[in-house]
Design a protein around this motif. Sequence first.
Motif, PDB file in Angstrom:
ATOM      1  N   ASN A 199      10.773 -56.876   3.978  1.00  0.00           N
ATOM      2  CA  ASN A 199      11.839 -58.213   3.719  1.00  0.00           C
ATOM      3  C   ASN A 199      11.817 -58.570   2.068  1.00  0.00           C
ATOM      4  OD1 ASN A 199      12.772 -57.637   6.649  1.00  0.00           O
ATOM      5  ND2 ASN A 199      11.739 -60.148   7.412  1.00  0.00           N
ATOM      6  N   THR A 200      10.342 -58.882   1.944  1.00  0.00           N
ATOM      7  CA  THR A 200      10.005 -58.783   0.450  1.00  0.00           C
ATOM      8  C   THR A 200      10.685 -57.703  -0.342  1.00  0.00           C
ATOM      9  OG1 THR A 200       8.408 -60.698   1.142  1.00  0.00           O
ATOM     10  CG2 THR A 200       9.465 -60.411  -1.479  1.00  0.00           C
ATOM     11  N   VAL A 201      10.123 -56.758  -0.457  1.00  0.00           N
ATOM     12  CA  VAL A 201      11.136 -55.599  -0.838  1.00  0.00           C
ATOM     13  C   VAL A 201      11.666 -55.039  -0.602  1.00  0.00           C
ATOM     14  CG1 VAL A 201      10.994 -53.255  -1.187  1.00  0.00           C
ATOM     15  CG2 VAL A 201       8.458 -54.258  -0.735  1.00  0.00           C
ATOM     16  N   LEU A 202      13.166 -55.298   0.265  1.00  0.00           N
ATOM     17  CA  LEU A 202      14.215 -54.917   0.372  1.00  0.00           C
ATOM     18  C   LEU A 202      15.375 -55.795  -0.452  1.00  0.00           C
ATOM     19  CD1 LEU A 202      14.459 -54.663   4.364  1.00  0.00           C
ATOM     20  CD2 LEU A 202      15.389 -52.902   1.942  1.00  0.00           C
ATOM     21  N   GLU A 203      15.000 -57.537  -0.494  1.00  0.00           N
ATOM     22  CA  GLU A 203      15.358 -58.628  -1.494  1.00  0.00           C
ATOM     23  C   GLU A 203      15.264 -57.668  -3.233  1.00  0.00           C
ATOM     24  OE1 GLU A 203      13.869 -62.159  -0.697  1.00  0.00           O
ATOM     25  OE2 GLU A 203      14.660 -62.585   1.478  1.00  0.00           O
ATOM     26  N   LEU A 204      14.055 -57.694  -3.147  1.00  0.00           N
ATOM     27  CA  LEU A 204      13.660 -57.112  -4.592  1.00  0.00           C
ATOM     28  C   LEU A 204      15.201 -55.761  -4.945  1.00  0.00           C
ATOM     29  CD1 LEU A 204       9.801 -56.677  -4.895  1.00  0.00           C
ATOM     30  CD2 LEU A 204      11.178 -57.884  -6.066  1.00  0.00           C
ATOM     31  N   ILE A 205      14.834 -54.939  -4.183  1.00  0.00           N
ATOM     32  CA  ILE A 205      15.474 -53.924  -4.612  1.00  0.00           C
ATOM     33  C   ILE A 205      17.319 -54.726  -4.915  1.00  0.00           C
ATOM     34  CG2 ILE A 205      16.768 -51.866  -3.409  1.00  0.00           C
ATOM     35  CD1 ILE A 205      14.081 -51.111  -2.167  1.00  0.00           C
ATOM     36  N   ASP A 206      17.657 -55.083  -3.715  1.00  0.00           N
ATOM     37  CA  ASP A 206      18.936 -55.288  -3.958  1.00  0.00           C
ATOM     38  C   ASP A 206      19.022 -56.612  -5.284  1.00  0.00           C
ATOM     39  OD1 ASP A 206      19.899 -54.803  -1.786  1.00  0.00           O
ATOM     40  OD2 ASP A 206      19.919 -56.417  -0.431  1.00  0.00           O
ATOM     41  N   GLU A 207      18.129 -57.076  -5.847  1.00  0.00           N
ATOM     42  CA  GLU A 207      18.202 -58.072  -7.051  1.00  0.00           C
ATOM     43  C   GLU A 207      17.958 -57.835  -8.084  1.00  0.00           C
ATOM     44  OE1 GLU A 207      16.458 -61.981  -4.483  1.00  0.00           O
ATOM     45  OE2 GLU A 207      14.933 -60.657  -5.559  1.00  0.00           O
ATOM     46  N   ALA A 208      16.762 -56.036  -7.979  1.00  0.00           N
ATOM     47  CA  ALA A 208      16.642 -55.541  -9.273  1.00  0.00           C
ATOM     48  C   ALA A 208      18.131 -54.859  -9.603  1.00  0.00           C
ATOM     49  CB  ALA A 208      15.728 -54.244  -9.356  1.00  0.00           C
ATOM     50  N   ILE A 209      18.674 -54.629  -8.172  1.00  0.00           N
ATOM     51  CA  ILE A 209      20.384 -53.767  -8.786  1.00  0.00           C
ATOM     52  C   ILE A 209      20.804 -54.635  -9.909  1.00  0.00           C
ATOM     53  CG2 ILE A 209      21.875 -52.818  -8.115  1.00  0.00           C
ATOM     54  CD1 ILE A 209      19.998 -51.453  -5.496  1.00  0.00           C
ATOM     55  N   GLN A 210      21.065 -55.529  -8.786  1.00  0.00           N
ATOM     56  CA  GLN A 210      22.472 -57.116  -9.638  1.00  0.00           C
ATOM     57  C   GLN A 210      21.961 -57.106 -11.216  1.00  0.00           C
ATOM     58  OE1 GLN A 210      21.941 -60.251  -7.313  1.00  0.00           O
ATOM     59  NE2 GLN A 210      22.880 -58.780  -5.187  1.00  0.00           N
ATOM     60  N   ALA A 211      20.329 -57.506 -10.854  1.00  0.00           N
ATOM     61  CA  ALA A 211      19.705 -57.482 -12.505  1.00  0.00           C
ATOM     62  C   ALA A 211      20.098 -56.755 -13.284  1.00  0.00           C
ATOM     63  CB  ALA A 211      18.705 -57.953 -12.452  1.00  0.00           C
ATOM     64  N   LYS A 212      20.335 -54.880 -13.155  1.00  0.00           N
ATOM     65  CA  LYS A 212      20.190 -54.046 -13.157  1.00  0.00           C
ATOM     66  C   LYS A 212      19.078 -54.007 -14.118  1.00  0.00           C
ATOM     67  CE  LYS A 212      24.798 -54.404 -14.569  1.00  0.00           C
ATOM     68  NZ  LYS A 212      25.986 -53.946 -15.929  1.00  0.00           N
ATOM     69  N   ASP A 213      17.361 -54.252 -13.509  1.00  0.00           N
ATOM     70  CA  ASP A 213      16.211 -54.254 -13.852  1.00  0.00           C
ATOM     71  C   ASP A 213      15.544 -52.381 -13.147  1.00  0.00           C
ATOM     72  OD1 ASP A 213      13.231 -53.743 -14.292  1.00  0.00           O
ATOM     73  OD2 ASP A 213      13.936 -56.395 -14.991  1.00  0.00           O
TER      74      ASP A 213
END
Length: 335
Positions: A93-107
Motif C-alpha cells: 500500500n505504501t509503495v502504491l501511494e509512492l507511485i501515485d505521489e511520484a507521478i504527481q510530483a513528476k519525480d
Amino acid sequence: MKRFFVFTIILISVFACNNISSTKENNSAIQDSIQYYIQNAHNFELPENEVVQSLNKAQDLIKTLPRDSVYFKNKIYVAFIYDNIGKKQEFKNTVLELIDEAIQAKDSFYLARAYTYLGEYYADNVVMDSAVINFQNAEKIYFGIKDNIGIGRMHVKMATAKHKVRDYLGSEKSAVLALTYIRLENNKLLEYEAYNILGITCLDIKDYEKAKEYFQKAFKIASEEQLINFGSYQTMAVSLNNLGWINLKTSNYREALSYFNQAIQEPDLLQEYPALYATILDNKAKAKLRLGDFSNLPNDFYESLKIREELQLVPEIVNSRINLSEYYEKKGCFR
C-alpha cells in the motif's frame, strides 16, 4: 510616497523571510520527530504492535511535509520496515501511494524506485508477470534518464523473475542485456549477480560447460572485489557453493567436496545466512556420500535438516529427507 512604498516592500520582504525561516524550522522539527519514530521502529526488541504504532506516527508526520526528496525518502524507509516485519500488505500500500505521489510530483527517480519495489513485492509472492511488468516500467524510466546502472539492475531482476517461472530463454536474454549496460559503468556487484543468474539458468537447461564458465566469472569477481562494501554479504560462499554444485552434477565429487569445504568455512556464514549454511552442509554431505566417505554422516544431513525445519523451508526439508533416504539405502539399513 516613494519612501513609504520602499518601506512597505522591505517590510513585506522581512515577513516573507520570516515565514520561510519558520517553515524550514517547522519542517526540520517534523523531520526530527519522523527520524525518532523510524529509529524506534528499527528496534528489534520492541513488540510488533509498538513498531506499527511508531510507523503510523511517522506516516502521519510525513504527510505534513512537502512532496520533495526528503518526503519520498522517509516514505521509503517506512515501507522497508513494514516489509522487514512481514507486513506485506502495508508495504504494498505504501509503495502504491509512492507511485501515485511520484507521478504527481513528476519525480522520475523515486517513481522508478517505487516501481522496482512493487516488482519485488510481486516477485516475493511469485506473481512473476506482475513483477516483470513493474521492472519494465522502472527500466523505461531509467532508460529515459540515461541511468545505465538502473537499466542493468532491472534486467537482472527480470532475469531472476523469468527464471523462477522457468522462462530460461527469457532469463538468459535479460541477463545478457543487463551485462551490456552494467559494463558501461563497471558495477562489479551487478556484474556478479548477472553472471550468477546466467550460471543458474544454464545449469537448469543442463548446459554445464556454460554454467561453469559463468560461475567462475562470478567467483573471480567475488574473490577480487570487496562486494561487502556494496551491501552484499557471503558472495564467496555463494560462488564456492555454485562451483561445488556444478561439479557435483557432473560427477566430479572430489572437486565438489573441495569447494563445499571452502564455502562452509566462510566467516559468520551460519549467523548471517543459516539457510545458505544448511544448503552447503547438505551438499557437502551429499558429495561425501557419493565418494563413499561416511565420516560425520548422517550427522551433517541431520544438522542441515534441523536448520531447515527451524526456518520452515519446505522444499529444502523434502530435499534433506530424500538425501537421508539415499544415505540409509547405501548403508543397507532403513530408519
